[in-house]
Write a protein that holds these residues in place. Structure first.
Motif, mmCIF file in Angstrom:
data_model
loop_
_atom_site.group_PDB
_atom_site.id
_atom_site.type_symbol
_atom_site.label_atom_id
_atom_site.label_comp_id
_atom_site.label_asym_id
_atom_site.label_seq_id
_atom_site.Cartn_x
_atom_site.Cartn_y
_atom_site.Cartn_z
ATOM 1 N N LYS A 116 0.846 -1.194 0.000
ATOM 2 C CA LYS A 116 0.000 0.000 0.000
ATOM 3 C C LYS A 116 0.884 1.247 0.000
ATOM 4 O O LYS A 116 1.820 1.356 0.803
ATOM 5 C CB LYS A 116 -0.929 0.011 1.215
ATOM 6 C CG LYS A 116 -2.023 -1.037 1.140
ATOM 7 C CD LYS A 116 -2.935 -0.965 2.359
ATOM 8 C CE LYS A 116 -4.160 -1.865 2.196
ATOM 9 N NZ LYS A 116 -3.799 -3.279 1.976
ATOM 10 N N THR A 117 0.591 2.166 -0.903
ATOM 11 C CA THR A 117 1.357 3.407 -1.000
ATOM 12 C C THR A 117 1.373 4.123 0.345
ATOM 13 O O THR A 117 0.325 4.283 0.988
ATOM 14 C CB THR A 117 0.749 4.327 -2.072
ATOM 15 O OG1 THR A 117 0.738 3.644 -3.322
ATOM 16 C CG2 THR A 117 1.557 5.604 -2.201
ATOM 17 N N GLY A 118 2.559 4.501 0.774
ATOM 18 C CA GLY A 118 2.707 5.200 2.036
ATOM 19 C C GLY A 118 3.003 4.294 3.212
ATOM 20 O O GLY A 118 3.323 4.789 4.300
ATOM 21 N N SER A 119 2.895 2.981 3.022
ATOM 22 C CA SER A 119 3.206 2.055 4.113
ATOM 23 C C SER A 119 4.710 1.858 4.216
ATOM 24 O O SER A 119 5.479 2.316 3.355
ATOM 25 C CB SER A 119 2.523 0.706 3.869
ATOM 26 O OG SER A 119 3.166 0.007 2.815
ATOM 27 N N ASP A 120 5.144 1.150 5.261
ATOM 28 C CA ASP A 120 6.577 0.963 5.458
ATOM 29 C C ASP A 120 7.096 -0.315 4.810
ATOM 30 O O ASP A 120 8.239 -0.714 5.054
ATOM 31 C CB ASP A 120 6.916 0.961 6.952
ATOM 32 C CG ASP A 120 6.295 -0.217 7.704
ATOM 33 O OD1 ASP A 120 5.446 -0.923 7.118
ATOM 34 O OD2 ASP A 120 6.664 -0.437 8.875
ATOM 35 N N THR A 121 6.290 -0.963 3.963
ATOM 36 C CA THR A 121 6.755 -2.164 3.270
ATOM 37 C C THR A 121 7.417 -1.785 1.938
ATOM 38 O O THR A 121 7.228 -0.687 1.423
ATOM 39 C CB THR A 121 5.599 -3.139 3.007
ATOM 40 O OG1 THR A 121 4.588 -2.489 2.228
ATOM 41 C CG2 THR A 121 5.011 -3.634 4.316
#
Length: 291
Positions: free
Chosen positions: A238-243
């Motif tokens: 997901k855009t903006g996640s830390d993955t």
């Protein structure tokens, strides 16, 4: 962009086998794709085509997987059910780890068909495991049982919200895609994993701290096409996640598809490719083992 200029990417089918107790499509075999992975490929402008299994009790006509491999520009191998341990010479340690032998035969045939014409192949989760087995590797039937000290790689309750860290192997192709990211966080939704890496493949990422292979790639050589895979699901980022951002992985695969499209049938000039021969032998052995 007009359709004629867009890449056509195959997506292997998932299976729901005939079930007389199912209220819809009662007693019918269903082949389908999971929405996230189709939309992931489409996010870069490619068109997605499910590659249906052409065999089964309702089969008609003369369409084969070779026709799809010739027509499409590359294929993504879906996640899903366990791989049958018989495909890598083992007996299932538990009944629930038998896997889906019907889907295995189909997936092995898809990989063989696309490899034979030099079309790029990318595997996700089960797709990584299937590719590894197709070319002579082996799996842990269950990481928790067979890998002492391993961390949890699957949580049924949290599913795609279960994560762990990976180390990207320095100097690998994956490291070049993420030059400033020696370590990253990825989702983890699997209980099987690579125990023995297939010949001619290299590991590009390892889970931390237990060292389970998380990404593999076919080593470049004359007559070999692009084959790569990740144990995690890049389409779930997901855009903006830390993955780990999935963009570079998808672009790398699609760039390989563009290159193969511009230089068709690379492997057709190398009919004795050892890689292809291994895949063919495994498929023949798997067919012979079916009841």
């Amino acid at each position: 962009m007009p359709a004629a200029r867009r890449l056509k990417i195959g997506l292997s089918a998932c299976f729901q086998h005939a079930d007389p107790a199912r209220p819809l499509f009662t007693g019918k075999t269903l082949q389908y794709v999971e929405q996230s992975i189709a939309h992931w490929i489409m996010s870069a402008g490619a068109m997605v085509v499910m590659v249906p299994c052409p065999t089964g009790e309702t089969a008609r006509g003369d369409v084969t997987l070779a026709h799809y491999a010739d027509w499409l520009d590359g294929v993504v191998m879906h996640g899903g059910a366990d791989v049958w341990p018989g495909n890598y010479g083992e007996e299932p340690l538990r009944e629930e780890w038998v896997g889906d032998r019907v889907r295995d035969l189909y997936d092995l045939a898809v990989v063989k068909a696309f490899a034979e014409v030099g079309k790029p192949i990318f595997g996700v989760c089960r797709g990584l495991q299937l590719i590894n087995v197709a070319f002579g590797g082996a799996l842990y039937q269950d990481i928790e049982t067979q890998h002492p000290g391993a961390q949890q790689h699957r949580n049924a309750s949290t599913y795609d919200q279960h994560f762990h860290d990976i180390q990207i192997v320095p100097e690998s192709h994956l490291a070049k895609l993420y030059p400033d990211t020696p370590r990253a966080r990825v989702n983890s939704i699997h209980h099987q994993g690579i125990k023995r890496v297939a010949p001619d493949f290299v590991v590009e990422a390892l889970s931390e701290p237990d060292g389970v292979p998380e990404a593999i790639r076919l080593q470049p050589a004359p007559g070999r096409g692009y084959i790569a895979a990740t144990q995690w699901h890049p389409e779930f980022h997901k855009t903006g996640s830390d993955t780990l951002d999935d963009t570079a992985i998808l672009e790398d695969f699609l760039n390989a598809c563009e290159l193969a499209k511009a230089n068709p049938r690379v492997l057709a000039r190398h009919p004795s490719s050892p890689l292809r021969e291994r895949a063919s032998r495994l498929l023949r052995r798997a067919l012979a083992r079916q009841p």
